[in-house]
Design a protein around this motif. Structure first.
Motif, PDB file in Angstrom:
ATOM      1  N   ASP A 511      32.645  25.199  77.677  1.00  0.00           N
ATOM      2  CA  ASP A 511      32.142  26.564  77.719  1.00  0.00           C
ATOM      3  C   ASP A 511      31.095  26.646  78.824  1.00  0.00           C
ATOM      4  N   ALA A 512      30.391  27.767  78.873  1.00  0.00           N
ATOM      5  CA  ALA A 512      29.479  28.005  79.988  1.00  0.00           C
ATOM      6  C   ALA A 512      28.331  26.999  80.034  1.00  0.00           C
ATOM      7  N   SER A 513      27.938  26.475  78.877  1.00  0.00           N
ATOM      8  CA  SER A 513      26.781  25.585  78.849  1.00  0.00           C
ATOM      9  C   SER A 513      27.155  24.116  78.735  1.00  0.00           C
ATOM     10  N   HIS A 514      28.380  23.805  78.343  1.00  0.00           N
ATOM     11  CA  HIS A 514      28.801  22.419  78.191  1.00  0.00           C
ATOM     12  C   HIS A 514      30.156  22.205  78.871  1.00  0.00           C
ATOM     13  N   VAL A 515      30.252  21.115  79.568  1.00  0.00           N
ATOM     14  CA  VAL A 515      31.537  20.719  80.140  1.00  0.00           C
ATOM     15  C   VAL A 515      31.909  19.422  79.434  1.00  0.00           C
ATOM     16  N   ASN A 516      32.596  19.552  78.315  1.00  0.00           N
ATOM     17  CA  ASN A 516      32.867  18.356  77.506  1.00  0.00           C
ATOM     18  C   ASN A 516      34.356  18.102  77.320  1.00  0.00           C
ATOM     19  N   THR A 517      35.126  18.522  78.309  1.00  0.00           N
ATOM     20  CA  THR A 517      36.534  18.154  78.405  1.00  0.00           C
ATOM     21  C   THR A 517      36.707  17.332  79.676  1.00  0.00           C
ATOM     22  N   MET A 518      37.340  16.173  79.547  1.00  0.00           N
ATOM     23  CA  MET A 518      37.450  15.238  80.652  1.00  0.00           C
ATOM     24  C   MET A 518      38.909  14.996  81.038  1.00  0.00           C
ATOM     25  N   GLY A 519      39.142  14.731  82.333  1.00  0.00           N
ATOM     26  CA  GLY A 519      40.469  14.336  82.778  1.00  0.00           C
ATOM     27  C   GLY A 519      40.762  12.902  82.386  1.00  0.00           C
ATOM     28  N   ILE A 520      39.935  11.962  82.845  1.00  0.00           N
ATOM     29  CA  ILE A 520      39.978  10.563  82.411  1.00  0.00           C
ATOM     30  C   ILE A 520      38.616  10.225  81.826  1.00  0.00           C
ATOM     31  N   TYR A 521      38.617   9.717  80.626  1.00  0.00           N
ATOM     32  CA  TYR A 521      37.386   9.493  79.867  1.00  0.00           C
ATOM     33  C   TYR A 521      37.337   8.030  79.438  1.00  0.00           C
ATOM     34  N   LEU A 522      36.470   7.262  80.096  1.00  0.00           N
ATOM     35  CA  LEU A 522      36.209   5.877  79.697  1.00  0.00           C
ATOM     36  C   LEU A 522      34.916   5.903  78.889  1.00  0.00           C
ATOM     37  N   ASP A 523      35.047   5.913  77.593  1.00  0.00           N
ATOM     38  CA  ASP A 523      33.933   6.213  76.698  1.00  0.00           C
ATOM     39  C   ASP A 523      33.194   4.939  76.278  1.00  0.00           C
ATOM     40  N   ASP A 524      31.917   5.089  76.030  1.00  0.00           N
ATOM     41  CA  ASP A 524      31.095   4.088  75.339  1.00  0.00           C
ATOM     42  C   ASP A 524      31.262   2.680  75.898  1.00  0.00           C
ATOM     43  N   CYS A 525      30.955   2.542  77.178  1.00  0.00           N
ATOM     44  CA  CYS A 525      30.904   1.247  77.857  1.00  0.00           C
ATOM     45  C   CYS A 525      32.262   0.600  78.055  1.00  0.00           C
ATOM     46  N   ASP A 526      33.332   1.363  78.003  1.00  0.00           N
ATOM     47  CA  ASP A 526      34.641   0.786  78.278  1.00  0.00           C
ATOM     48  C   ASP A 526      34.699   0.317  79.731  1.00  0.00           C
ATOM     49  N   SER A 527      35.345  -0.827  79.950  1.00  0.00           N
ATOM     50  CA  SER A 527      35.231  -1.499  81.240  1.00  0.00           C
ATOM     51  C   SER A 527      36.563  -2.033  81.741  1.00  0.00           C
ATOM     52  N   GLY A 528      36.643  -2.169  83.067  1.00  0.00           N
ATOM     53  CA  GLY A 528      37.719  -2.922  83.680  1.00  0.00           C
ATOM     54  C   GLY A 528      38.975  -2.162  84.021  1.00  0.00           C
ATOM     55  N   ASP A 529      38.911  -0.833  84.130  1.00  0.00           N
ATOM     56  CA  ASP A 529      40.089  -0.040  84.471  1.00  0.00           C
ATOM     57  C   ASP A 529      40.004   0.423  85.929  1.00  0.00           C
ATOM     58  N   THR A 530      41.159   0.543  86.563  1.00  0.00           N
ATOM     59  CA  THR A 530      41.224   1.042  87.936  1.00  0.00           C
ATOM     60  C   THR A 530      41.748   2.474  87.926  1.00  0.00           C
ATOM     61  N   LEU A 531      40.983   3.396  88.499  1.00  0.00           N
ATOM     62  CA  LEU A 531      41.328   4.820  88.551  1.00  0.00           C
ATOM     63  C   LEU A 531      41.605   5.158  90.011  1.00  0.00           C
ATOM     64  N   GLU A 532      42.884   5.233  90.362  1.00  0.00           N
ATOM     65  CA  GLU A 532      43.240   5.291  91.776  1.00  0.00           C
ATOM     66  C   GLU A 532      44.327   6.327  92.059  1.00  0.00           C
ATOM     67  N   GLY A 533      44.061   7.174  93.039  1.00  0.00           N
ATOM     68  CA  GLY A 533      45.083   8.080  93.542  1.00  0.00           C
ATOM     69  C   GLY A 533      45.514   9.141  92.556  1.00  0.00           C
ATOM     70  N   ASN A 534      44.635   9.548  91.649  1.00  0.00           N
ATOM     71  CA  ASN A 534      44.959  10.605  90.692  1.00  0.00           C
ATOM     72  C   ASN A 534      44.521  11.957  91.241  1.00  0.00           C
ATOM     73  N   ILE A 535      45.209  13.002  90.813  1.00  0.00           N
ATOM     74  CA  ILE A 535      44.850  14.364  91.207  1.00  0.00           C
ATOM     75  C   ILE A 535      44.349  15.101  89.970  1.00  0.00           C
ATOM     76  N   PHE A 536      43.156  15.687  90.090  1.00  0.00           N
ATOM     77  CA  PHE A 536      42.554  16.474  89.016  1.00  0.00           C
ATOM     78  C   PHE A 536      42.402  17.908  89.515  1.00  0.00           C
ATOM     79  N   TYR A 537      43.007  18.838  88.816  1.00  0.00           N
ATOM     80  CA  TYR A 537      42.960  20.234  89.236  1.00  0.00           C
ATOM     81  C   TYR A 537      42.643  21.078  88.005  1.00  0.00           C
TER      82      TYR A 537
END
Length: 732
Positions: A511-537
């Motif tokens: 909403d206007a005050s919160h942006v809490n929808t994510m395209g890719i969400y690595l939550d709570d210290c998640d580690s070791g992923d490669t995020l490459e060549g993605n398109i977010f629109y």
């Protein structure tokens, strides 16, 4: 009579030629009792064909290495129990067991009862008519099921998460809506009742004198609308709500309603309490269901379970409609321990259960099938070297497809593939953590799928060495918050996953005050992923790294997203980090269970092996290279205070931030080239006459001029493709 047999001769280069026999069996829905599985006398059910294969093998007619193809003729095959396959039903690599739809029409395996339009009559019971809105009394029809169904219908549980008790009504291959208020408006369940004043959250009160209040207990709240006064609470009315968090839903029965004080008390506790605080909107929301008084909109239905009367308000005339009441509570297909089996080209629909439960299999394939109109999950797969390919999975109560297998301890990949599947309109009953595709274990591949129209995640994953590529994801996380289209979380060891060349667009939430929808969400210290060549629109907060480490962010294109990249240092400040009082965290303990300091983990992931010696609470090792951010309206880079202090330890190079008309944000961060146009002289990056994909392709050519190291993302290869089983592609 023996089954019809033909011989095939296979010749392999460099080897002597040899022959093997392939048995062919036939199944037809209109077969008579005298049958042997031949084309002239086909079996009536899949079970008969399966049993014949067992018999042929027992008698020695079906020899080792010989395969069987079961040709299933067009028709409707109703079943109230699972079609089961076990280890004895296996084939071999050169002689698989294949159950395949014959050409010429649809093969429908259904777990429901077909109803005739003539069985729906005008209501004559005045007691029932008096409870309906006068405007719909002559539109609602009734079907007496007592003539068809002898067993009792199960009652709803006091509280449930997921599917309600059976049955469910489907008309013309679409699920109907159990009578509810507020009514659905538009294409999605966008109408909710809201409240903000809680009387009792239901959370434990240690200081209370009442023992019942010292533990989790039913909550209550003020609801100003007087609508509940018209409901028959003795018969049971349930509220399906997001009671505190926008990532947790549950249906709970109403215990009581105080008409004067306008207080609703629930009949069961909610695990997170009622309106006990969340990230996002302050108001909480619900809709009421299963009340005859609210049967007032087309396509709504209600079941009087005691008298077995089905009430339905049809949108159109029923004369030519396909009407099915899904009654079976068993999976349509249940597989355990098979090898080299294929299901090809059939429809599996209309069960108040899962579509397929496939466990501990090797080389099991589901190809070109429709799995739809189910209260449970679509296809749940655990095994190795399996494939779910070119299937349509839709109108699903929970998740669409799940893949599991491989061994994390030894980092042995399962090599299961979900490819070219169209998964949509899922999460109808369990609206959160019921993803389009769920992935766990080690070494699964998710490629070229189209996933859309759902309340929560498109892809939910954990484990290691998974590959997610060329997937088209849109209109997901449509009614939830603090959620991502791709989501994983709370694990240092979930490493080696690659998310590349996915198109994530037109997400919901925020909403206007919160942006809490994510395209890719690595939550709570998640580690070791490669995020490459993605398109977010138009994808909300496009990339979010919630305190994790070693997550390269490479060559992504972010367009028209309020926030481009978020990185925080929650590991440095949150009390949950490695805290025994929060057992779902315990990051080091999770790593120790996998012997992370020993091979193969220490050699495959040397940075993880050294993590405790390298300031483990800091979100280090997240290189940001060759990314382009176009028109981020709020922030290009959302970094918390601790991350800003650590930026000298970050590799941030060759990135681009563009505001085409000067109104969006630029980065003002090292390693970025910032370019701004103005209202008078905007930077032209697209063309209104082009599709979004065409504009994004054109945009990439311009970006390469600004940062030559940016590599073109092959958007033309993303999403579904045509093959033998998918000869048309859906429009968006």
């Amino acid at each position: 009579m023996k089954a019809f047999v033909f011989l095939s001769c296979l010749v392999f280069p460099g080897f002597l030629s040899f022959t093997f026999a392939e048995q062919n069996l036939y199944v037809s829905a209109d077969a008579n009792a005298e049958s042997d599985g031949s084309p002239e006398q086909p079996f009536k059910t899949l079970n008969q064909a399966r049993d014949k294969i067992r018999q042929l093998r027992k008698e020695g007619i079906l020899k080792q290495g010989e395969g069987v193809t079961v040709h299933v003729n067009p028709g409707v095959y109703s079943q109230q129990s699972s079609f089961e396959l076990t280890a004895q039903d296996s084939g071999t690599e050169n002689g698989p067991i294949v159950y395949q739809a014959a050409k010429g029409g649809k093969v429908l395996i259904q777990g429901g009862i077909s109803l005739n339009a003539e069985s729906f009559q005008q209501i004559t019971d005045e007691a029932v008519l008096s409870r309906l809105d006068p405007a719909v009394r002559n539109k609602v029809k009734v079907c007496d099921l007592s003539k068809i169904i002898s067993s009792a219908f199960p009652e709803f549980k006091t509280a449930y998460r997921g599917s309600p008790s059976a049955p469910w009504l489907y008309v013309d291959q679409q699920p109907m809506t159990l009578s509810r208020w507020p009514n659905i408006s538009g294409e999605t369940d966008s109408s909710w009742a809201e409240f903000s004043k809680t009387i009792d959250t239901g959370l434990p009160r240690p200081d209370s004198d009442a023992p019942a209040l010292k533990k989790l207990h039913p909550g209550s709240f003020v609801f100003e609308d007087s609508r509940p006064a018209r409901w028959n609470l003795e018969e049971g009315v349930w509220l399906h709500g997001y009671w505190t968090h926008d990532w947790n839903d549950e249906a709970i029965r109403i215990d009581s309603y105080d008409k004067e004080k306008k207080i609703i008390k629930l009949a069961a506790p909610h695990s997170y309490g009622i309106n006990a605080g969340t990230w996002g909107a302050k108001k909480r929301r619900f809709f009421a269901l299963n009340t005859l008084e609210e049967l007032d909109a087309p396509n709504e239905w209600y079941l009087d379970r005691n008298h077995k009367r089905l009430y339905f308000y049809p949108e159109n005339e029923l004369a030519t409609s396909e009407i099915v009441l899904a009654t079976s509570t068993q999976s349509l297909v249940k597989v355990e321990g098979t090898k080299h089996v294929k299901l090809i080209g059939m429809d599996f629909q209309y069960a108040h259960a899962n579509g397929m439960l496939i466990r501990n299999t090797d080389h099991f394939e589901v190809i070109g099938c429709i799995v739809a109109n189910l209260a449970g999950s679509g296809i749940s797969f655990h095994g190795t070297s399996g494939a779910i390919r070119s299937c349509d999975v839709f109108n699903i109560g929970r998740g669409g497809i799940s893949l599991n297998g491989g061994d994390r301890q030894s980092l042995t990949p399962a090599k299961n593939v979900a490819e070219n599947n169209h998964i949509h309109h899922y999460g109808l009953f369990q609206r959160t953590y019921a993803p389009g595709i769920g992935v766990h274990g080690c070494g699964q591949i998710v490629r070229n799928n189209s996933i859309h129209d759902a309340p929560h995640n498109a892809v939910l994953y954990s484990g290691n060495e998974h590959l997610f590529e060329f997937n088209d994801v849109y209109r997901v996380v449509m009614e939830t918050g603090d959620a991502g289209a791709f989501y994983t979380g709370r694990d240092w060891t979930s490493r080696g996953n690659i998310l590349r060349h996915n198109f994530i667009h037109d997400l919901g939430g925020g909403d206007a005050s919160h942006v809490n929808t994510m395209g890719i969400y690595l939550d709570d210290c998640d580690s070791g992923d490669t995020l490459e060549g993605n398109i977010f629109y138009r994808a909300g907060r496009a990339l979010m790294i919630g305190g994790g480490r070693d997550n390269p962010v490479l060559n992504n294109l972010v367009v028209d997203c309020p926030i481009g990249l978020h990185i925080d240092a929650r590991g440095m400040t949150w009390k949950q980090w490695n805290n025994p009082d929060h057992p779902s965290w315990m990051l080091e303990e999770k790593a120790e269970r996998l012997n992370y300091k020993q091979a193969p983990w220490s050699t495959r992931y040397p940075r993880l092996a050294a993590i405790m010696n390298e300031n483990p609470r800091e979100p280090l090792g997240n290189p940001i290279r060759n990314n382009a951010f176009i028109n981020c309206s709020k922030q290009v880079c959302s970094f918390d205070g601790n991350v800003k202090k650590l930026l000298d330890k970050f590799e941030i190079v060759d990135n681009l931030a563009v505001s085409t008309n000067g109104e969006a944000q630029v980065s003002e961060v090292k390693g970025f080239t910032d370019i701004s146009g103005s209202k008078e002289k905007p930077i032209e990056l697209g063309d209104d006459s082009l599709t979004a994909r065409e504009s994004l392709t054109l945009m990439q050519a311009w970006i390469q001029i600004q940062i030559p190291t940016f590599e073109t993302i092959p958007i033309e290869n993303i999403g579904l493709y045509k093959d033998e089983y998918r000869n048309t592609l859906p429009t968006q």
